[in-house]
Every structure is written in structure tokens, then in C-alpha cells.
Design an enzyme around this catalytic site. Structure first.
Site, PDB file in Angstrom:
ATOM      1  N   HIS A 158       0.812  -1.223   0.000  1.00  0.00           N
ATOM      2  CA  HIS A 158       0.000   0.000   0.000  1.00  0.00           C
ATOM      3  C   HIS A 158       0.837   1.261   0.000  1.00  0.00           C
ATOM      4  CE1 HIS A 158      -3.975  -1.890   0.675  1.00  0.00           C
ATOM      5  NE2 HIS A 158      -3.201  -2.880   1.095  1.00  0.00           N
ATOM      6  N   ASP A 366       3.743   9.420  -0.616  1.00  0.00           N
ATOM      7  CA  ASP A 366       2.543   8.664  -0.226  1.00  0.00           C
ATOM      8  C   ASP A 366       2.274   7.618  -1.295  1.00  0.00           C
ATOM      9  OD1 ASP A 366       0.232   8.046   1.265  1.00  0.00           O
ATOM     10  OD2 ASP A 366      -0.219  10.165   1.591  1.00  0.00           O
TER      11      ASP A 366
HETATM   12  P1  ADQ Z   1      -2.822   6.094   4.961  1.00  0.00           P
HETATM   13  O1  ADQ Z   1      -1.392   6.483   5.092  1.00  0.00           O
HETATM   14  O2  ADQ Z   1      -3.552   5.905   6.227  1.00  0.00           O
HETATM   15  O3  ADQ Z   1      -3.002   4.794   4.038  1.00  0.00           O
HETATM   16  P2  ADQ Z   1      -4.757   7.566   3.195  1.00  0.00           P
HETATM   17  O4  ADQ Z   1      -4.682   6.902   1.878  1.00  0.00           O
HETATM   18  O5  ADQ Z   1      -4.904   9.046   3.102  1.00  0.00           O
HETATM   19  O6  ADQ Z   1      -3.496   7.307   4.112  1.00  0.00           O
HETATM   20  O7  ADQ Z   1      -6.020   6.959   3.948  1.00  0.00           O
HETATM   21  C1  ADQ Z   1      -6.419   7.427   5.188  1.00  0.00           C
HETATM   22  C2  ADQ Z   1      -7.922   7.195   5.421  1.00  0.00           C
HETATM   23  O8  ADQ Z   1      -8.200   7.543   6.778  1.00  0.00           O
HETATM   24  C3  ADQ Z   1      -8.807   8.084   4.552  1.00  0.00           C
HETATM   25  O9  ADQ Z   1      -9.989   7.386   4.254  1.00  0.00           O
HETATM   26  C4  ADQ Z   1      -9.096   9.293   5.443  1.00  0.00           C
HETATM   27  O10 ADQ Z   1     -10.344   9.936   5.221  1.00  0.00           O
HETATM   28  C5  ADQ Z   1      -9.051   8.685   6.827  1.00  0.00           C
HETATM   29  N1  ADQ Z   1      -8.483   9.688   7.757  1.00  0.00           N
HETATM   30  C6  ADQ Z   1      -7.282  10.294   7.669  1.00  0.00           C
HETATM   31  N2  ADQ Z   1      -7.119  11.173   8.672  1.00  0.00           N
HETATM   32  C7  ADQ Z   1      -8.240  11.113   9.399  1.00  0.00           C
HETATM   33  C8  ADQ Z   1      -8.678  11.822  10.567  1.00  0.00           C
HETATM   34  N3  ADQ Z   1      -7.933  12.754  11.152  1.00  0.00           N
HETATM   35  N4  ADQ Z   1      -9.893  11.497  11.071  1.00  0.00           N
HETATM   36  C9  ADQ Z   1     -10.654  10.569  10.453  1.00  0.00           C
HETATM   37  N5  ADQ Z   1     -10.304   9.891   9.347  1.00  0.00           N
HETATM   38  C10 ADQ Z   1      -9.104  10.167   8.828  1.00  0.00           C
HETATM   39  C11 ADQ Z   1      -2.110   3.853   3.424  1.00  0.00           C
HETATM   40  C12 ADQ Z   1      -1.067   4.454   2.479  1.00  0.00           C
HETATM   41  C13 ADQ Z   1      -1.741   5.314   1.431  1.00  0.00           C
HETATM   42  C14 ADQ Z   1      -2.800   4.505   0.678  1.00  0.00           C
HETATM   43  C15 ADQ Z   1      -3.719   3.760   1.640  1.00  0.00           C
HETATM   44  C16 ADQ Z   1      -4.629   2.774   0.917  1.00  0.00           C
HETATM   45  O11 ADQ Z   1      -0.114   5.220   3.217  1.00  0.00           O
HETATM   46  O12 ADQ Z   1      -0.797   5.850   0.513  1.00  0.00           O
HETATM   47  O13 ADQ Z   1      -3.579   5.376  -0.120  1.00  0.00           O
HETATM   48  O14 ADQ Z   1      -2.971   3.023   2.605  1.00  0.00           O
HETATM   49  O15 ADQ Z   1      -3.891   1.878   0.140  1.00  0.00           O
END
Ligand code: ADQ
Length: 488
Positions: A158, A366
Site C-alpha cells: 500500500h 505517499d
Molecule cells: P494512509 O497512510 O492511512 O493509508 P490515506 O490513503 O490518506 O493514508 O487513507 C487514510 C484514510 O483515513 C482516509 O480514508 C481518510 O479519510 C481517513 N483519515 C485520515 N485522517 C483522518 C482523521 N484525522 N480522522 C478521520 N479519518 C481520517 C495507506 C497508504 C496510502 C494509501 C492507503 C490505501 O499510506 O498511501 O492510499 O494506505 O492503500
């Protein structure tokens, strides 16, 4: 009900079992859960609990069977906090300056991967298709093969995958690349990540290019491809539409008294570029006093991995810098930066996203970044906001009509903020239409189905296959990085 043919066995560090401790049901867990509920299958991983018990806990929920095991305190520290999150996470994000390394933690990581393989092997059945997720479990494909697993094994990373020079900073990385090559299909978020891995496989792990997206490892063909993760765009759009009219969004709107809202939503993580984001905002206020009192940055940063030193340090640094910006620029009736260091419910966030004139998504690196896609989905097509997106997020390959920035460059961030805040409606609509067009036909469930179908196709000539994967109207994009290994 289980589909006939290949049972899907998902393995991930965290498992969203109905009663799992600390299960974090993020977008991905929800997507995989829908896929599992549709297909039926087994989901194996850590229970989220710390204890000395090594027994398996089995929970049936509909068509899904969850099998989880606890970690000991020593394993939680060496495997999870240290080698996974303080060594591999920064290394794979190309941020070695944040990395700590200790050979003993690498050993614990391998022991936990071995223990997972020991526990999972007796649960496997003829024809199972195994899908392993993420950097915590890089040694698992080889661990399962050495215990006799002969069925299809897929692996998806991921997070990003760096070039071979960086990998060399962790002595075990070469072995982990070799362990991953025991899988049949290895998936990444972007073609660049897939190419980097193919490069490492050939240069460090003795694989040979075998045409197209294949490498040859000890006579076996292994496929390497890009499978960009998506969200459920229409579902998120509907949630945002409803939440925007709800009480939380109304309270936020009232509190802004007409100021433009700039919104950041992230896990509190050093890769998300939060300090650099604050520098860009500070630069805007510093050099364009006109914007004071007219704009507010709301940063929601959910605390995570609080046992890892770099995460605790980041929280302190952010609080200090937010305090500095506010004490330096605030007016009695205006607070420039609001910082919330905790998770906020998903629908509330969707409503805030729709309210925000600017979505500020500026990770230093990311894998994909789902927040960027969620921000686009949340917008009102009649009056959309503007997404400012880091060039170093996987999502930038798809969302090319966002304002793409280098998150390290405070002036570029400030320029983009001004450009976004003053952009006319026609340009906002045009950019939004292009971004929406890039995400509207893919989905998280489609992504899972596409990977599974790819795994079945990759292994089909070698193994009897009794249950094919149906085509899906919202298939995720699949790209077997055409000629991913040709350049080697
Ligand atoms: P993450 O590093 O966790 O995921 P991201 O892809 O942005 O990053 O997903 C985070 C999820 O959590 C989103 O659905 C977001 O809305 C939610 N979220 C983030 N901050 C939040 C907050 N403060 N309160 C509530 N909800 C929050 C990892 C990888 C990414 C990849 C994903 C999926 O690092 O690059 O996109 O996995 O493969």
C-alpha cells in the site's frame, strides 16, 4: 456464502474482526470487507491485542471467517513499532533520515512472519488463493511456500517502493525482496513503484527479466503490476452532500464568518508533510497580509503509532508551530490555524471537505492518498473547491488537474494557496470535472476484484482454476506496467 472454486484468504496485520481490539476500520478495510462479504473467505492477522497467548481466535461473521492471533509485548515492540513502523515505513517512503535500525528487531519481524505462516498453514485448503497485504508481512509469501503452500499467492504494497540504492540501507531488505518473489503477483500503487521493485528483484535478488511485466525466479514466472487503490466515489459524494447540511458542518460554517476554509485531513505521520504544510501557510500570511482574517486552515491530524518516537516528536513540533503561527498572526476575532489531533467521524469529515475552498494534501511521499480522492468526491459540482496535491503522492498520477506542488517548497505552497483561493468558477469547474472523471469509474471493491482476477489469470496456466472472477461494472484500474522490466 463461499463461492465455488478459489476461496479468498486475506492476510493483513490489522484485521477488522467484529470484536478485534483496536481494529481501525479505514477505507481499505471497509473495501476488503465488502469484497470478502461478497465472495466469502478467511481473513487472518493480528487481533490488535497484546498478550502471551499464541492461540488462534476464530470468529464467524456471515460468509467471512476471521482468524486472529495476539502479539506478545516483545513482538509488538520489535515487529510492529520498530521494524515495521520505524525501519520499513520510513525506508520505503524514501525518508531514511527518520529511520532507526536494529538487527534484533529485524529478527523479531522474521519470527512474527514465521509464526503467522505456522498458524495460517493448517487453515489452508486446496485451491485457496492467498492475498497478503503490506509492509508488515513481506516475509510471508516465502514462509507460506516453505510450509507447502502451492496455491496462488498475491501481495499488495500500500505504500511506495524506493530505488535499489535506498534499499541497501537496510541489510535485510534484499532478503525481503527475495521472500516477496515467492508470490505469483506483486502489486503496487503506481507504475513507478512497480518499476522500482522489478529493478530491485533483478539487481539484488537474482530475478531475470522475462518480458512484459514478468520476471523469472528459479524457473517461476512472477508478475509485477500497478493497481491504484480507489474509493467509492458516489457513496462518498452522497455522504458529503448530506453531511454538509448537518449540524457539524453548519457549526463550522458559522464559526468561519465568511472566511475561506483550507482543510487538511491526515493521520499524524511524518510522511504527510504537516510541518512543511504549516510553513507554506505561514509564508502566505507573511508575504500576503491581505489574506489575514480572510482564510482559516483547519488541520485534522488523527494521532497514530504513538509508541514510535518520531510520531510523538511530530505531535509536539506541530503543536508548537501551530501555537507560534497563531500567536504571531491571530487577531482578537481571528485564529488562522485550528489543529485537531484526533480522528473525526468519516461523514463529518466529508461535510467539512465539501465546505472547504481548498483541500491541502501535501505528503512528502505517499503510496496513493485516499484523502485527495475523497476531497474531489465531496465537492459540489456547481461550486467546487480546489485540490492542492503533492507531486509525490501516488494520487498525482491520476489527479493531474489538481494544483500539483512540491511540498518542501513553502513559496510554491503559498503561491498555490493564492491561486486556489482566487481561482474563478469556470477554472474550478473545469479542473474538478477532469479530476472527477479520473476517479468516478473506479472503486475500492473494483480494485480488489481486479487484483484477484489478475492473480487468477497470472496463475491460470499452471493451476486448475474452477471459479473465475466475474467482470465488474466498476473495475479498478489494472496496469501491468507495460514493459516494467524492459528497461533493465
Ligand atoms: P494512509 O497512510 O492511512 O493509508 P490515506 O490513503 O490518506 O493514508 O487513507 C487514510 C484514510 O483515513 C482516509 O480514508 C481518510 O479519510 C481517513 N483519515 C485520515 N485522517 C483522518 C482523521 N484525522 N480522522 C478521520 N479519518 C481520517 C495507506 C497508504 C496510502 C494509501 C492507503 C490505501 O499510506 O498511501 O492510499 O494506505 O492503500
Amino acid at each position: 456464502m463461499n463461492r465455488p472454486g478459489n476461496r479468498l484468504v486475506v492476510v493483513s496485520n490489522r484485521v477488522p474482526a467484529p470484536s478485534a481490539a483496536g481494529a481501525q476500520v479505514g477505507g481499505l478495510a471497509v473495501a476488503l470487507q465488502s469484497l470478502m462479504q461478497q465472495r466469502g473467505g478467511l481473513w487472518f492477522g493480528w487481533s490488535g491485542k497484546i498478550s502471551d497467548s499464541t492461540s488462534l481466535r476464530m470468529i464467524e461473521d456471515g460468509a467471512v471467517r476471521y482468524a486472529t492471533t495476539d502479539l506478545t509485548a516483545e513482538e509488538h515492540d520489535g515487529f510492529y513499532n520498530e521494524f515495521s513502523n520505524a525501519t520499513l515505513w520510513p525506508l520505503l517512503h524514501s525518508m531514511p533520515e527518520l529511520m532507526t535500525y536494529d538487527r534484533r528487531n529485524a529478527q523479531v519481524y522474521r519470527e512474527v512472519n514465521d509464526r503467522f505462516a505456522d498458524k495460517l498453514t493448517p487453515l489452508l485448503r486446496e485451491g485457496d488463493m492467498i492475498w497478503v497485504h503490506d509492509y508488515h508481512l513481506c516475509a510471508l509469501p516465502a514462509g507460506l511456500r516453505s510450509r507447502g503452500a502451492t496455491g496462488p499467492i498475491g501481495f499488495f504494497l500500500h505504500i511506495p517502493f524506493p530505488g535499489p540504492d535506498l534499499l541497501a540501507k537496510v541489510p535485510e531488505a534484499t532478503n525481503l525482496v527475495r521472500d516477496l518473489l515467492a508470490a505469483d503477483l506483486i502489486g503496487f500503487q503506481t507504475e513507478n513503484d512497480a518499476r522500482n521493485f522489478a529493478d530491485a528483484a533483478v539487481r539484488l535478488a537474482g530475478a531475470e527479466p522475462a518480458g512484459g511485466s514478468f520476471v523469472l525466479v528459479a524457473g517461476r514466472r512472477v508478475r509485477i503490476g500497478a493497481f491504484p487503490v480507489g474509493i467509492e466515489p458516489q457513496e462518498f459524494a452522497d455522504t458529503a452532500h448530506n453531511a454538509w447540511e448537518g449540524a457539524s458542518a453548519q457549526r463550522l460554517r458559522r464559526s468561519l464568518s465568511g472566511q475561506a476554509l483550507v482543510l487538511g485531513v491526515d493521520r499524524l505521520d511524518p510522511t504527510k508533510g504537516l510541518m512543511q504544510r504549516f510553513s507554506g501557510f505561514r509564508r502566505l500570511l507573511e508575504r500576503s497580509p491581505d489574506w489575514r482574517r480572510r482564510v482559516t486552515l483547519l488541520q485534522i491530524a488523527a494521532e497514530s503509532r504513538t509508541d514510535v518516537a518520531a510520531y510523538r516528536d511530530l505531535r509536539q513540533a506541530m503543536e508548537q508551530e501551530a501555537g507560534n503561527i497563531n500567536s504571531g498572526y491571530a487577531e482578537p476575532d481571528w485564529t488562522p490555524l485550528r489543529l485537531i489531533a484526533r480522528a473525526v467521524p468519516r461523514d463529518t469529515i466529508a461535510g467539512y471537505m465539501r465546505e472547504a475552498r481548498v483541500g491541502l494534501v501535501t505528503p512528502l511521499r505517499d503510496g496513493m492518498n485516499l484523502v485527495a480522492k475523497e476531497y474531489i468526491a465531496a465537492q459540489n459540482p456547481e461550486n467546487p473547491g480546489v485540490l492542492i496535491l503533492s507531486r509525490f503522492a501516488g494520487a498525482a498520477e491520476q489527479l493531474t488537474s489538481a494544483l500539483l506542488v512540491n511540498p518542501y517548497d513553502a513559496d510554491e505552497l503559498a503561491d498555490s494557496l493564492e491561486q486556489a483561493l482566487t481561482m474563478d468558477l469556470a477554472e474550478r469547474q473545469d479542473r474538478w470535472q477532469q479530476s472527477w472523471g479520473a476517479i468516478k469509474d473506479s472503486s475500492a471493491v473494483g480494485w480488489g476484484r481486479t487484483f484477484v482476477a489478475g492473480l487468477l489469470r497470472t496463475t491460470a496456466p499452471k493451476r486448475a482454476m474452477s471459479g473465475g472472477e466475474p467482470a465488474t461494472p466498476h473495475a479498478g484500474r489494472e496496469s501491468f506496467a507495460s514493459g516494467v522490466v524492459r528497461h533493465l
